[in-house]
Motif scaffolding. Structure first.
Motif, mmCIF file in Angstrom:
data_model
loop_
_atom_site.group_PDB
_atom_site.id
_atom_site.type_symbol
_atom_site.label_atom_id
_atom_site.label_comp_id
_atom_site.label_asym_id
_atom_site.label_seq_id
_atom_site.Cartn_x
_atom_site.Cartn_y
_atom_site.Cartn_z
ATOM 1 N N GLU A 81 0.813 -1.211 0.000
ATOM 2 C CA GLU A 81 0.000 0.000 0.000
ATOM 3 C C GLU A 81 0.848 1.263 0.000
ATOM 4 O O GLU A 81 0.388 2.335 -0.409
ATOM 5 C CB GLU A 81 -0.940 0.016 1.215
ATOM 6 C CG GLU A 81 -2.117 -0.954 1.137
ATOM 7 C CD GLU A 81 -1.686 -2.402 1.352
ATOM 8 O OE1 GLU A 81 -0.598 -2.612 1.935
ATOM 9 O OE2 GLU A 81 -2.428 -3.308 0.939
ATOM 10 N N THR A 82 2.089 1.160 0.474
ATOM 11 C CA THR A 82 2.964 2.340 0.499
ATOM 12 C C THR A 82 3.785 2.487 -0.776
ATOM 13 O O THR A 82 4.534 3.453 -0.920
ATOM 14 C CB THR A 82 3.932 2.273 1.697
ATOM 15 O OG1 THR A 82 4.809 1.145 1.552
ATOM 16 C CG2 THR A 82 3.175 2.152 3.000
ATOM 17 N N ILE A 84 4.363 3.461 -4.590
ATOM 18 C CA ILE A 84 3.770 4.301 -5.618
ATOM 19 C C ILE A 84 4.514 4.046 -6.928
ATOM 20 O O ILE A 84 5.450 3.253 -6.979
ATOM 21 C CB ILE A 84 3.812 5.791 -5.232
ATOM 22 C CG1 ILE A 84 5.264 6.259 -5.024
ATOM 23 C CG2 ILE A 84 2.990 6.033 -3.970
ATOM 24 C CD1 ILE A 84 5.387 7.756 -4.757
ATOM 25 N N SER A 139 -2.697 6.990 -13.119
ATOM 26 C CA SER A 139 -2.751 5.891 -12.155
ATOM 27 C C SER A 139 -2.611 4.553 -12.868
ATOM 28 O O SER A 139 -2.156 3.575 -12.274
ATOM 29 C CB SER A 139 -4.073 5.929 -11.384
ATOM 30 O OG SER A 139 -5.172 5.751 -12.257
ATOM 31 N N ASN A 295 7.995 12.988 -5.819
ATOM 32 C CA ASN A 295 6.629 12.532 -5.577
ATOM 33 C C ASN A 295 6.313 12.483 -4.096
ATOM 34 O O ASN A 295 5.218 12.847 -3.653
ATOM 35 C CB ASN A 295 6.429 11.137 -6.183
ATOM 36 C CG ASN A 295 5.804 11.191 -7.558
ATOM 37 O OD1 ASN A 295 5.239 12.196 -7.958
ATOM 38 N ND2 ASN A 295 5.909 10.104 -8.297
ATOM 39 N N TRP A 299 3.089 14.723 -2.786
ATOM 40 C CA TRP A 299 1.799 14.153 -2.380
ATOM 41 C C TRP A 299 1.888 12.736 -1.842
ATOM 42 O O TRP A 299 0.980 12.250 -1.167
ATOM 43 C CB TRP A 299 0.822 14.156 -3.551
ATOM 44 C CG TRP A 299 1.317 13.405 -4.754
ATOM 45 C CD1 TRP A 299 2.046 13.903 -5.774
ATOM 46 C CD2 TRP A 299 1.143 12.011 -5.040
ATOM 47 N NE1 TRP A 299 2.344 12.916 -6.688
ATOM 48 C CE2 TRP A 299 1.795 11.754 -6.263
ATOM 49 C CE3 TRP A 299 0.487 10.973 -4.382
ATOM 50 C CZ2 TRP A 299 1.821 10.488 -6.842
ATOM 51 C CZ3 TRP A 299 0.517 9.709 -4.971
ATOM 52 C CH2 TRP A 299 1.172 9.482 -6.182
ATOM 53 N N GLY A 300 2.988 12.065 -2.110
ATOM 54 C CA GLY A 300 3.061 10.645 -1.782
ATOM 55 C C GLY A 300 2.989 10.344 -0.295
ATOM 56 O O GLY A 300 2.296 9.410 0.130
ATOM 57 N N GLU A 302 1.593 12.017 2.139
ATOM 58 C CA GLU A 302 0.233 12.241 2.650
ATOM 59 C C GLU A 302 -0.707 11.136 2.190
ATOM 60 O O GLU A 302 -1.560 10.673 2.959
ATOM 61 C CB GLU A 302 -0.265 13.601 2.161
ATOM 62 C CG GLU A 302 -1.675 13.935 2.624
ATOM 63 C CD GLU A 302 -2.122 15.292 2.145
ATOM 64 O OE1 GLU A 302 -3.321 15.599 2.325
ATOM 65 O OE2 GLU A 302 -1.294 16.038 1.579
ATOM 66 N N ARG A 303 -0.540 10.715 0.973
ATOM 67 C CA ARG A 303 -1.454 9.720 0.414
ATOM 68 C C ARG A 303 -1.270 8.360 1.072
ATOM 69 O O ARG A 303 -2.238 7.667 1.374
ATOM 70 C CB ARG A 303 -1.221 9.616 -1.097
ATOM 71 C CG ARG A 303 -2.057 8.548 -1.759
ATOM 72 C CD ARG A 303 -1.629 8.359 -3.203
ATOM 73 N NE ARG A 303 -2.235 7.164 -3.758
ATOM 74 C CZ ARG A 303 -1.761 6.509 -4.788
ATOM 75 N NH1 ARG A 303 -0.647 6.906 -5.359
ATOM 76 N NH2 ARG A 303 -2.352 5.438 -5.254
ATOM 77 N N THR A 304 -0.025 7.949 1.275
ATOM 78 C CA THR A 304 0.233 6.606 1.777
ATOM 79 C C THR A 304 0.337 6.533 3.294
ATOM 80 O O THR A 304 0.244 5.458 3.871
ATOM 81 C CB THR A 304 1.540 6.048 1.190
ATOM 82 O OG1 THR A 304 2.639 6.831 1.677
ATOM 83 C CG2 THR A 304 1.510 6.091 -0.327
#
Length: 326
Positions: A81-82, A84, A139, A295, A299-300, A302-304
């Motif tokens: 999940e982490t 990208i 994506s 990345n 945003w990466g 925060e997203r993961t």
């Protein structure tokens, strides 16, 4: 060797990438063909009918499997999940090789029989109803970038990627993943505009860029392209009855392609092969890390919910030595 075909929409990049793939197949070299354009036409250009092309497994839909395989036993990656699209390999990661069989190819690649041999074809997958107004295609193409980041290929091995139209590949670091980029340009002002964009964007990253002039009908077209792109013009391709028949779904045997166009394809291969000795795996890895950290900062993280900078293995360099020591 990793090769990208880019260009304005309608320039003929898919047609030319398919011709180059067919040419490579005639040499007996192993080839992985990747349709990274969200408008999926490479399968049809390689001779698949609509049903077979639509049945190709989409890489974007198999991203969890791709991540799980490539993660391997890398202790720096806490979970898939982490990961990208820019996550770099490190100690314990699984790598992809052109000639091998692996779970990623099993899930995402299908053999395509050509009259010169067989190639593996992979596709990002088209837009779905769920994508419209919700997600962007980056994506989906992220699955291609992740695979390229973990790919180790050698001399006389070829990965040919039909990229998205225009300069959209600069939305990520994928444009730096290739030994050479062929920009397909028509002899028009619009045709060379993407070339100027690509040339400017790629200037600071050591991208080897060559122009393939397409739909060239005479000396005036040739003079125009030479004036606009200079020494970056590598070859030109003119009218082809073979291509017209292929676009109707009735391609003749590939050996019947016009001699002048076969000569252009041989020049493309020579240009590709000449870049092998220019390879700098340390530089290649540094660029990979650069875009991953960019990345992560934007945003990466925060997203993961993870510190993506911690995924970088400072002692790891992708390259042939990794293969020999595997």
């Amino acid at each position: 060797m990793k090769i990208a075909f880019v260009g304005k929409g309608g320039s003929g990049k898919t047609t030319l990438s398919s011709l180059f793939i067919r040419h490579l197949a005639t040499t007996g070299a192993p080839v992985v063909a990747v349709d990274a354009d969200i408008n999926q036409h490479l399968g049809a250009a390689l001779g698949l009918d609509e049903t077979a092309a639509a049945a190709l497994p989409a890489m974007g839909e198999r991203l969890p499997l791709i991540k799980d395989y490539l993660r391997g036993a890398n202790p720096r990656i806490a979970s898939t999940e982490t990961m990208i699209k820019t996550t770099p390999p490190g100690e314990g990661s699984r790598l992809l090789r052109v000639r091998e069989d692996n779970l990623v190819y099993d899930a995402c690649a299908r053999p395509v029989e050509l009259d010169g041999g067989t190639v593996r074809l992979m596709v990002t997958g088209p837009f779905t109803d769920a994508d419209l107004g919700v997600a962007c295609y980056h994506s989906k193409t992220g699955a291609v970038e992740l695979c390229l980041n973990h790919l180790v290929d050698g001399r006389d091995e070829y990965v040919v990627v039909d990229m998205t139209a225009g300069s959209d590949s600069f939305a990520s670091g994928m444009f730096t993943r290739f030994d050479i980029t062929f920009l397909v340009a028509e002899p028009t002002r619009k045709g060379v505009s993407v070339y100027r964009q690509y040339k400017e964007y790629a200037r600071d990253f050591g991208v080897v860029l060559k122009v393939v002039g397409n739909k060239v009908q005479g000396q005036d077209d040739l003079d125009f392209l030479r004036a606009e792109v200079g020494d970056d013009l590598l070859v030109t391709v003119g009218h082809s009855d073979w291509v017209r028949a292929m676009e109707k779904g009735r391609p003749p045997r590939f050996e019947l392609l016009e001699d002048v166009n076969r000569g252009s394809l041989r020049r493309l291969q020579s240009a590709v092969d000449a870049t092998y000795d220019l390879r700098d795996w340390e530089h290649y890895t540094r660029q990979m890390v650069h875009f991953h950290l960019k990345n992560a900062q934007s945003w990466g993280n925060e997203r993961t919910g993870a510190d993506l900078a911690a995924q970088v293995d400072p002692g790891f360099v992708l390259g042939e030595s990794v293969v020999m020591n595997a």
